[in-house]
Scaffold this active site. Structure first.
Site, PDB file in Angstrom:
ATOM      1  N   CYS A  96       0.816  -1.212   0.000  1.00 49.54           N
ATOM      2  CA  CYS A  96       0.000   0.000   0.000  1.00 49.54           C
ATOM      3  C   CYS A  96       0.854   1.269   0.000  1.00 49.54           C
ATOM      4  O   CYS A  96       2.000   1.257   0.414  1.00 49.54           O
ATOM      5  CB  CYS A  96      -0.884   0.020   1.237  1.00 49.54           C
ATOM      6  SG  CYS A  96      -1.941  -1.416   1.370  1.00 49.54           S
ATOM      7  N   ARG A 122       5.253   0.177  -6.291  1.00 47.86           N
ATOM      8  CA  ARG A 122       5.138  -0.692  -5.120  1.00 47.86           C
ATOM      9  C   ARG A 122       4.115  -1.810  -5.356  1.00 47.86           C
ATOM     10  O   ARG A 122       4.083  -2.776  -4.597  1.00 47.86           O
ATOM     11  CB  ARG A 122       4.676   0.134  -3.904  1.00 47.86           C
ATOM     12  CG  ARG A 122       5.677   1.160  -3.460  1.00 47.86           C
ATOM     13  CD  ARG A 122       5.035   2.133  -2.499  1.00 47.86           C
ATOM     14  NE  ARG A 122       4.563   1.478  -1.294  1.00 47.86           N
ATOM     15  CZ  ARG A 122       5.277   1.337  -0.196  1.00 47.86           C
ATOM     16  NH1 ARG A 122       6.495   1.822  -0.143  1.00 47.86           N
ATOM     17  NH2 ARG A 122       4.782   0.745   0.855  1.00 47.86           N
ATOM     18  N   TRP A 163      -2.913  -2.645  -1.636  1.00 44.53           N
ATOM     19  CA  TRP A 163      -2.494  -4.006  -2.014  1.00 44.53           C
ATOM     20  C   TRP A 163      -3.226  -4.890  -1.021  1.00 44.53           C
ATOM     21  O   TRP A 163      -2.908  -4.930   0.161  1.00 44.53           O
ATOM     22  CB  TRP A 163      -0.975  -4.130  -1.903  1.00 44.53           C
ATOM     23  CG  TRP A 163      -0.428  -5.491  -2.208  1.00 44.53           C
ATOM     24  CD1 TRP A 163      -0.463  -6.586  -1.398  1.00 44.53           C
ATOM     25  CD2 TRP A 163       0.250  -5.912  -3.391  1.00 44.53           C
ATOM     26  NE1 TRP A 163       0.149  -7.646  -2.021  1.00 44.53           N
ATOM     27  CE2 TRP A 163       0.585  -7.276  -3.223  1.00 44.53           C
ATOM     28  CE3 TRP A 163       0.595  -5.275  -4.595  1.00 44.53           C
ATOM     29  CZ2 TRP A 163       1.263  -8.011  -4.204  1.00 44.53           C
ATOM     30  CZ3 TRP A 163       1.270  -6.010  -5.552  1.00 44.53           C
ATOM     31  CH2 TRP A 163       1.597  -7.360  -5.363  1.00 44.53           C
ATOM     32  N   ASN A 168      -1.898   2.123   5.996  1.00 45.53           N
ATOM     33  CA  ASN A 168      -0.945   1.078   5.593  1.00 45.53           C
ATOM     34  C   ASN A 168      -0.678   0.221   6.806  1.00 45.53           C
ATOM     35  O   ASN A 168      -0.572   0.746   7.914  1.00 45.53           O
ATOM     36  CB  ASN A 168       0.394   1.689   5.152  1.00 45.53           C
ATOM     37  CG  ASN A 168       0.331   2.251   3.755  1.00 45.53           C
ATOM     38  OD1 ASN A 168      -0.724   2.264   3.126  1.00 45.53           O
ATOM     39  ND2 ASN A 168       1.455   2.727   3.281  1.00 45.53           N
ATOM     40  N   GLY A 169      -0.521  -1.084   6.597  1.00 46.71           N
ATOM     41  CA  GLY A 169      -0.210  -1.970   7.723  1.00 46.71           C
ATOM     42  C   GLY A 169      -1.331  -2.960   7.951  1.00 46.71           C
ATOM     43  O   GLY A 169      -2.244  -3.100   7.131  1.00 46.71           O
ATOM     44  N   GLU A 227      19.163 -23.290  -5.854  1.00 48.74           N
ATOM     45  CA  GLU A 227      18.757 -21.884  -5.914  1.00 48.74           C
ATOM     46  C   GLU A 227      19.977 -20.971  -5.700  1.00 48.74           C
ATOM     47  O   GLU A 227      20.133 -19.958  -6.380  1.00 48.74           O
ATOM     48  CB  GLU A 227      17.647 -21.599  -4.888  1.00 48.74           C
ATOM     49  CG  GLU A 227      17.195 -20.155  -4.791  1.00 48.74           C
ATOM     50  CD  GLU A 227      16.654 -19.557  -6.082  1.00 48.74           C
ATOM     51  OE1 GLU A 227      16.442 -20.280  -7.055  1.00 48.74           O
ATOM     52  OE2 GLU A 227      16.476 -18.318  -6.113  1.00 48.74           O
ATOM     53  N   LYS A 274      21.265 -18.274  -8.482  1.00 49.16           N
ATOM     54  CA  LYS A 274      21.402 -16.848  -8.150  1.00 49.16           C
ATOM     55  C   LYS A 274      22.780 -16.346  -8.561  1.00 49.16           C
ATOM     56  O   LYS A 274      22.935 -15.293  -9.169  1.00 49.16           O
ATOM     57  CB  LYS A 274      21.196 -16.699  -6.641  1.00 49.16           C
ATOM     58  CG  LYS A 274      20.445 -15.615  -6.051  1.00 49.16           C
ATOM     59  CD  LYS A 274      19.014 -15.350  -6.350  1.00 49.16           C
ATOM     60  CE  LYS A 274      18.385 -15.933  -7.526  1.00 49.16           C
ATOM     61  NZ  LYS A 274      17.022 -15.886  -7.742  1.00 49.16           N
ATOM     62  N   GLU A 298      23.057 -16.202 -12.374  1.00 47.40           N
ATOM     63  CA  GLU A 298      22.211 -15.155 -12.952  1.00 47.40           C
ATOM     64  C   GLU A 298      22.864 -13.780 -12.860  1.00 47.40           C
ATOM     65  O   GLU A 298      22.901 -13.051 -13.829  1.00 47.40           O
ATOM     66  CB  GLU A 298      20.890 -15.063 -12.163  1.00 47.40           C
ATOM     67  CG  GLU A 298      19.805 -16.016 -12.557  1.00 47.40           C
ATOM     68  CD  GLU A 298      18.541 -15.794 -11.722  1.00 47.40           C
ATOM     69  OE1 GLU A 298      18.613 -15.873 -10.476  1.00 47.40           O
ATOM     70  OE2 GLU A 298      17.486 -15.530 -12.311  1.00 47.40           O
ATOM     71  N   HIS A 308      30.546 -39.683  -8.160  1.00 43.50           N
ATOM     72  CA  HIS A 308      30.279 -40.498  -9.354  1.00 43.50           C
ATOM     73  C   HIS A 308      30.650 -39.755 -10.640  1.00 43.50           C
ATOM     74  O   HIS A 308      30.103 -40.049 -11.702  1.00 43.50           O
ATOM     75  CB  HIS A 308      28.809 -40.924  -9.371  1.00 43.50           C
ATOM     76  CG  HIS A 308      28.456 -41.793  -8.194  1.00 43.50           C
ATOM     77  ND1 HIS A 308      28.963 -43.061  -8.036  1.00 43.50           N
ATOM     78  CD2 HIS A 308      27.715 -41.551  -7.089  1.00 43.50           C
ATOM     79  CE1 HIS A 308      28.523 -43.578  -6.906  1.00 43.50           C
ATOM     80  NE2 HIS A 308      27.766 -42.676  -6.301  1.00 43.50           N
ATOM     81  N   LYS A 367      12.603 -10.524 -16.628  1.00 46.88           N
ATOM     82  CA  LYS A 367      11.889 -10.759 -15.371  1.00 46.88           C
ATOM     83  C   LYS A 367      10.733 -11.728 -15.574  1.00 46.88           C
ATOM     84  O   LYS A 367      10.483 -12.598 -14.762  1.00 46.88           O
ATOM     85  CB  LYS A 367      11.384  -9.410 -14.831  1.00 46.88           C
ATOM     86  CG  LYS A 367      10.653  -9.495 -13.508  1.00 46.88           C
ATOM     87  CD  LYS A 367      11.621  -9.639 -12.360  1.00 46.88           C
ATOM     88  CE  LYS A 367      10.957  -9.950 -11.057  1.00 46.88           C
ATOM     89  NZ  LYS A 367      11.843 -10.701 -10.159  1.00 46.88           N
TER      90      LYS A 367
HETATM   91  C1  G6P Z   1      12.510 -15.849 -15.188  1.00 44.41           C
HETATM   92  C2  G6P Z   1      13.139 -15.091 -14.025  1.00 44.41           C
HETATM   93  C3  G6P Z   1      13.351 -16.020 -12.822  1.00 44.41           C
HETATM   94  C4  G6P Z   1      12.025 -16.674 -12.447  1.00 44.41           C
HETATM   95  C5  G6P Z   1      11.420 -17.416 -13.646  1.00 44.41           C
HETATM   96  C6  G6P Z   1      10.010 -17.867 -13.354  1.00 44.41           C
HETATM   97  O1  G6P Z   1      13.426 -16.746 -15.716  1.00 44.41           O
HETATM   98  O2  G6P Z   1      14.372 -14.537 -14.424  1.00 44.41           O
HETATM   99  O3  G6P Z   1      13.831 -15.267 -11.718  1.00 44.41           O
HETATM  100  O4  G6P Z   1      12.244 -17.549 -11.378  1.00 44.41           O
HETATM  101  O5  G6P Z   1      11.334 -16.548 -14.776  1.00 44.41           O
HETATM  102  O6  G6P Z   1       9.200 -16.729 -13.263  1.00 44.41           O
HETATM  103  P1  G6P Z   1       7.797 -16.719 -12.550  1.00 44.41           P
HETATM  104  O7  G6P Z   1       7.286 -15.318 -12.745  1.00 44.41           O
HETATM  105  O8  G6P Z   1       6.940 -17.735 -13.232  1.00 44.41           O
HETATM  106  O9  G6P Z   1       8.026 -17.073 -11.116  1.00 44.41           O
END
Ligand code: G6P
Length: 599
Positions: free
Chosen positions: A2, A28, A74, A98-99, A472, A476, A479, A495, A594
């Site tokens: 919010c 936001r 939100w 907000n909150g 993960e 990261k 990426e 192996h 994204k």
């Molecule tokens: C893209 C982004 C990743 C994300 C993936 C899935 O490859 O770079 O960071 O995990 O999409 O996106 P989603 O919006 O479906 O979670």
């Protein structure tokens, strides 16, 4: 998340300021917006679901007004709708909030007994009614605000208009940010800097439990209704972009710092009404004999953690697949299969296609999604929202953590035991502080980053849930720092891949699972014996001195259902520090998008 903006002044049209301010807060994320303004001694409210544009087209900007408040909402309590949107008005009080007001249900019952009725599902309308009730009794709004602080539990930033006071704006806050910005013959209030940056850069920071009264030519900040506090006036030196980052160097860092709050919000949103609420919001999992979790990227990795927890606590077999594979393979559905799609954006083409395949086969679908109203959210049979707010950095952090939080709750709901639920709630409260403290250990991550950022290859090892976290952590790092890394199940390395380990090859070993701890220590010793430089990530409980690691990061212990939310933080921050040392474009890594809306 919010947003609040408010204006009292002689120079500008309030409606213009409010809409400009709300637009600056759009980043936001929100699902509805609204304004309240004084015109001809009467407060008028206009609010709309959806984009600010929907609100803007309903406003007559020729109307003059010098006092008003605006809000982007939100949804937390109640769906996104015009009725639930702010501002709310009860009796003489109009406010935006907000909150989260944690005891709103108790307050609502008491207020109903006093004759109040409610039209929205929000906690905000309850706060509004409470203030109105007290105002009718005391007729002194400052004293009322003072008293409210003892009656309301939770977090709030309020901007308040009072029907019979036509030249003042009242504000108060606890645990939700609020600033007062200063102009010439005009003053502003905002939840966030960008809202007012177009108009002024002088501001006062309102601290927790402070209240203030703004007129066009004065700002008075109060500790309680009798005590005025002298406040410093600061100046923003940031431009709009920097302001949106809230002082952080990158969105990714800002978003990691938001993790404790968004994880809390995500969990709280689903458990606020106790364990029974879980069974009413969640599908009846006892119907299913098999679950397929389908997702891409980090959401897929979240799914792997979900699998471990659901299989352990729910005793249901779970198959986790990347969506681009799932959509073209033979599927073994039956009428007791549930397909869970996890997606931050709710628009990822492969994940959406997988959802549609499940629907074509008449299989039940559950979406775990961050963006309200996205395609996946609209098309799935059941939806659980993560409350991560807008995530701007391409590499996901807070949205991933929020997905873990929802998956933990799904596993918890399968245990169906009140004691477990109560323990979980108190562990969540502990978690917020633990996460915050872990994020603060910047020097630790920076020091390790300095050791590894010039290497060519890095290995991540883990077993069980730690292997999913290793995947993960490795993603990261790849990426955002372009450093090659591989995640491996620690027992499998011998192996084949162990041939790549040579002197000083960095190996990040994750060891948080007590039942597998001895096993992974043996695997770590195997790489150490071949010269690896080992960075051990473990928990306080498993922390012991040994000669099989070179660096160590220790995270606090928490409930097994929540532990991953701690373990992932050092991995995210380590990647961040490596990328920074390498001078990478952290928020917009090369070749990545994204939201991947093509196959
Ligand atoms: C893209 C982004 C990743 C994300 C993936 C899935 O490859 O770079 O960071 O995990 O999409 O996106 P989603 O919006 O479906 O979670």
């Amino acid at each position: 998340m919010c947003g609040i903006v408010g204006y009292v002044g002689k120079n500008k049209q309030a409606l213009h300021v409010l809409i400009e301010g709300l637009k600056a807060l759009e980043y936001r994320g929100y699902d509805s917006s609204g304004v309240a303004f004084l015109n001809n001694n009467k407060i008028q409210i206009i609010k709309e679901k959806g984009k600010i544009h929907n609100l803007e087209v309903k406003i007559d900007f020729s109307v003059t007004s010098n006092l008003g408040i605006g809000h982007t909402r939100w949804a937390t309590h109640g769906e996104p709708s015009q009725i639930n949107a702010h501002p709310h008005k009860v009796g003489k009080i109009t406010l935006v909030h907000n909150g989260i007001i944690e005891n709103y249900e108790e307050l609502k019952l008491v207020l109903k007994e006093s004759g109040y009725s409610f039209i929205s599902e929000t906690d905000t309308e309850v706060a509004c009614a409470l203030i109105d009730k007290l105002y009718n009794e005391k007729n002194d709004i400052l004293k009322v605000m003072d008293k409210c602080r003892n009656l309301i539990r939770g977090s709030y930033a309020f901007a308040i208009l009072v029907d019979d006071i036509d030249d003042k704006l009242f504000v108060m806050r606890k645990d939700s940010p609020l600033i007062i910005a200063l102009g010439n013959d005009e003053n502003y209030v905002a939840s966030d800097v960008p809202a007012i940056l177009k108009f002024t850069n002088r501001y006062i920071l309102l601290n927790n439990n402070e209240m203030a009264v703004l007129t066009s030519d004065s700002v008075k900040v109060y500790k309680d209704s009798n005590t005025i506090i002298k406040k410093d006036i600061d100046t923003f030196e940031w431009d709009m972009e920097a302001a949106m980052k809230n002082g952080y160097e990158h969105y990714m860092l800002k978003e990691i710092n938001e993790e404790p709050e968004v994880v809390y919000n995500t969990i709280y949103n689903l458990i606020k009404n106790g364990s029974e609420e879980l069974s009413s919001i969640f599908p009846d999992f006892s119907k299913y004999k098999k679950i397929d979790i389908v997702a891409c990227g980090s959401a897929y990795h979240a799914g792997l953690i979900g699998k471990t927890l659901i299989e352990k606590y729910g005793d249901i077999p779970v198959n986790v697949e990347v969506a681009s594979e799932y959509r073209y393979k033979k599927l073994f559905y039956n009428n007791r299969t549930l397909v869970i799609i996890i997606s931050q954006s709710g628009e990822t083409a492969d994940s959406l296609a997988a959802l549609r395949i499940a629907k074509e086969h008449d299989v039940d679908t559950l979406a775990i999604v961050n963006v309200v109203g996205s395609s996946i959210a609209r098309e799935a049979k059941y939806v659980l929202y993560t409350k991560a707010g807008v995530e701007i950095a391409v590499a996901t952090t807070k949205a991933y953590s929020s997905q873990l939080a929802v998956l933990s709750l799904i596993a918890l709901s399968m245990i169906n035991n009140d004691d477990n639920f109560d323990n979980f709630v108190s562990d969540c409260q502990k978690l917020e502080t633990q996460m915050t403290n872990l994020i603060k250990k910047h020097n630790v991550y920076r020091d390790i980053a300095l050791e590894i950022y010039q290497k060519n290859d890095i290995f991540f090892l883990g077993r069980g849930i730690d292997y999913a976290l290793a995947m993960e952590g490795s993603l990261k790092l790849k990426e955002i720092s372009y450093l090659h890394s591989e995640a491996y199940p620690a027992g499998e390395l011998k192996h084949g891949t162990i041939s790549l380990i040579e002197k000083d090859t960095p190996v990040i070993a994750i060891a948080t699972d007590e039942t597998l701890n001895e096993k992974i220590i043996s695997n770590i010793k195997e790489v150490k014996a071949r010269g690896a430089s080992v960075i051990l990530l473990t928990t306080s409980k498993l922390n012991k001195v040994g000669d099989y690691y070179d660096y160590k990061i220790v995270v606090d212990d928490n409930n097994e259902l929540l532990q991953s939310l701690l373990t992932i933080i050092p991995l995210q921050l380590l990647s961040y520090e490596v990328a920074k040392l390498k001078g990478c474009d952290i928020d917009k890594p090369r070749n990545l998008a994204k939201s991947v809306t093509v196959e």
